[in-house]
Motif scaffolding. Structure first.
Motif, PDB file in Angstrom:
ATOM      1  N   ALA A 178       0.834  -1.208   0.000  1.00  0.00           N
ATOM      2  CA  ALA A 178       0.000   0.000   0.000  1.00  0.00           C
ATOM      3  C   ALA A 178       0.865   1.252   0.000  1.00  0.00           C
ATOM      4  CB  ALA A 178      -0.935  -0.009   1.204  1.00  0.00           C
ATOM      5  N   THR A 179       1.942   1.252   0.769  1.00  0.00           N
ATOM      6  CA  THR A 179       2.856   2.403   0.793  1.00  0.00           C
ATOM      7  C   THR A 179       3.493   2.593  -0.582  1.00  0.00           C
ATOM      8  OG1 THR A 179       3.291   2.072   3.146  1.00  0.00           O
ATOM      9  CG2 THR A 179       4.893   3.394   1.921  1.00  0.00           C
ATOM     10  N   PHE A 180       3.908   1.507  -1.200  1.00  0.00           N
ATOM     11  CA  PHE A 180       4.451   1.556  -2.555  1.00  0.00           C
ATOM     12  C   PHE A 180       3.421   2.175  -3.513  1.00  0.00           C
ATOM     13  CE2 PHE A 180       4.912  -0.384  -6.765  1.00  0.00           C
ATOM     14  CZ  PHE A 180       6.231  -0.103  -7.054  1.00  0.00           C
ATOM     15  N   ALA A 181       2.194   1.713  -3.446  1.00  0.00           N
ATOM     16  CA  ALA A 181       1.132   2.222  -4.321  1.00  0.00           C
ATOM     17  C   ALA A 181       0.834   3.691  -4.042  1.00  0.00           C
ATOM     18  CB  ALA A 181      -0.130   1.386  -4.162  1.00  0.00           C
ATOM     19  N   ASP A 182       0.870   4.088  -2.784  1.00  0.00           N
ATOM     20  CA  ASP A 182       0.603   5.481  -2.419  1.00  0.00           C
ATOM     21  C   ASP A 182       1.612   6.450  -3.026  1.00  0.00           C
ATOM     22  OD1 ASP A 182      -1.627   4.766  -0.953  1.00  0.00           O
ATOM     23  OD2 ASP A 182      -0.617   4.881   0.992  1.00  0.00           O
ATOM     24  N   MET A 183       2.790   5.947  -3.382  1.00  0.00           N
ATOM     25  CA  MET A 183       3.824   6.798  -3.973  1.00  0.00           C
ATOM     26  C   MET A 183       3.791   6.791  -5.495  1.00  0.00           C
ATOM     27  SD  MET A 183       7.216   6.344  -1.612  1.00  0.00           S
ATOM     28  CE  MET A 183       7.163   4.563  -1.423  1.00  0.00           C
ATOM     29  N   SER A 184       2.772   6.186  -6.100  1.00  0.00           N
ATOM     30  CA  SER A 184       2.741   6.031  -7.555  1.00  0.00           C
ATOM     31  C   SER A 184       2.747   7.362  -8.304  1.00  0.00           C
ATOM     32  CB  SER A 184       1.534   5.201  -7.981  1.00  0.00           C
ATOM     33  OG  SER A 184       0.342   5.875  -7.656  1.00  0.00           O
ATOM     34  N   HIS A 185       2.268   8.429  -7.675  1.00  0.00           N
ATOM     35  CA  HIS A 185       2.221   9.734  -8.335  1.00  0.00           C
ATOM     36  C   HIS A 185       3.564  10.476  -8.281  1.00  0.00           C
ATOM     37  CE1 HIS A 185       1.732  10.658  -4.092  1.00  0.00           C
ATOM     38  NE2 HIS A 185       2.088  11.898  -4.379  1.00  0.00           N
ATOM     39  N   ILE A 186       4.502   9.983  -7.501  1.00  0.00           N
ATOM     40  CA  ILE A 186       5.800  10.644  -7.338  1.00  0.00           C
ATOM     41  C   ILE A 186       6.730  10.208  -8.467  1.00  0.00           C
ATOM     42  CG2 ILE A 186       7.786  10.980  -5.813  1.00  0.00           C
ATOM     43  CD1 ILE A 186       5.923  10.206  -3.488  1.00  0.00           C
ATOM     44  N   LYS A 187       7.435  11.160  -9.048  1.00  0.00           N
ATOM     45  CA  LYS A 187       8.332  10.863 -10.162  1.00  0.00           C
ATOM     46  C   LYS A 187       9.674  10.351  -9.651  1.00  0.00           C
ATOM     47  CE  LYS A 187       6.196  13.983 -13.399  1.00  0.00           C
ATOM     48  NZ  LYS A 187       6.344  15.070 -14.332  1.00  0.00           N
ATOM     49  N   ILE A 188       9.653   9.082  -9.219  1.00  0.00           N
ATOM     50  CA  ILE A 188      10.861   8.355  -8.829  1.00  0.00           C
ATOM     51  C   ILE A 188      10.727   6.955  -9.417  1.00  0.00           C
ATOM     52  CG2 ILE A 188      11.297   9.725  -6.747  1.00  0.00           C
ATOM     53  CD1 ILE A 188      10.117   7.448  -5.074  1.00  0.00           C
ATOM     54  N   SER A 189      11.826   6.212  -9.437  1.00  0.00           N
ATOM     55  CA  SER A 189      11.776   4.884 -10.038  1.00  0.00           C
ATOM     56  C   SER A 189      11.007   3.907  -9.143  1.00  0.00           C
ATOM     57  CB  SER A 189      13.198   4.361 -10.279  1.00  0.00           C
ATOM     58  OG  SER A 189      13.774   3.937  -9.059  1.00  0.00           O
ATOM     59  N   ASN A 190      10.593   2.813  -9.739  1.00  0.00           N
ATOM     60  CA  ASN A 190       9.929   1.764  -8.962  1.00  0.00           C
ATOM     61  C   ASN A 190      10.860   1.187  -7.903  1.00  0.00           C
ATOM     62  OD1 ASN A 190       7.440   1.947 -10.191  1.00  0.00           O
ATOM     63  ND2 ASN A 190       7.907   0.402 -11.735  1.00  0.00           N
ATOM     64  N   GLY A 191      12.144   1.086  -8.231  1.00  0.00           N
ATOM     65  CA  GLY A 191      13.106   0.599  -7.243  1.00  0.00           C
ATOM     66  C   GLY A 191      13.184   1.511  -6.039  1.00  0.00           C
ATOM     67  N   GLU A 192      13.219   2.814  -6.288  1.00  0.00           N
ATOM     68  CA  GLU A 192      13.252   3.779  -5.177  1.00  0.00           C
ATOM     69  C   GLU A 192      11.975   3.690  -4.349  1.00  0.00           C
ATOM     70  OE1 GLU A 192      16.097   7.014  -7.461  1.00  0.00           O
ATOM     71  OE2 GLU A 192      13.927   7.046  -7.790  1.00  0.00           O
TER      72      GLU A 192
END
Length: 174
Positions: free
Chosen positions: A79-93
């Protein structure tokens, strides 16, 4: 906490590549404080053949550790990973930040832009970077200042590692 007395730490691609590029993953393995865990999406960002093979060898040798299987990842981490989906960073980050945050582990990350962009999610856990990891290796006498400066020079000359704020690790060790 791991079974060898060191704390687990999540390592992001930026720090991991610094050590893979110069074939010095042994420095991570010898770190006195941390046992470095590589989440799958960080592993997937290591795409150059030589670096990827060095990472696989490091997994096999127990120098760094692959993360738990994806099916055992806690739902709150996803859920935390998904919550950051709008942020322009890589999936690894995103995956590394989510893992460190939810698990309460240290995050080893150099990318200042990613850190700033994800600042709302980067609270409640500690962060190290390549320089702070090397400084601790010096303080714990795993490396000498001279050896660390040779590593720094290799990074600067060959691998776009730019830390112009100091010329020698001697300036950072007190």
């Amino acid at each position: 906490m791991s079974t060898d007395g060191r704390d687990e730490a999540i390592i992001d691609t930026s720090v991991l590549l610094n050590f893979l590029k110069i074939d010095r993953i042994d420095l991570l393995a010898r770190h006195p404080s941390y046992r470095f865990v590589v989440v799958d999406l960080v592993k997937n960002e290591v795409t150059k053949r030589g670096q990827a093979s060095r990472l696989e060898a490091a997994f096999q040798a127990g120098e760094v550790f692959p993360d738990r299987p994806p099916e055992s990842i806690d739902i709150s981490e996803l859920a935390t990973f998904a919550d950051m989906s709008h942020i322009k960073i890589s999936n690894g980050e995103r995956a590394a930040i989510a893992a460190a945050k939810v698990r309460g582990l240290v995050l080893a990350m150099d990318d200042e832009i990613a850190w700033k962009r994800a600042s709302a999610f980067c609270t409640g856990f500690a962060r190290e970077d390549t320089v702070s990891l090397i400084v601790l290796l010096i303080k714990e006498r795993v490396l000498t200042v001279m050896e660390a400066d040779v590593v720094k020079l290799d990074w600067e000359k060959n691998h776009k590692f730019i830390k112009k704020t100091f010329s020698s690790f001697a300036e950072l060790v007190s």
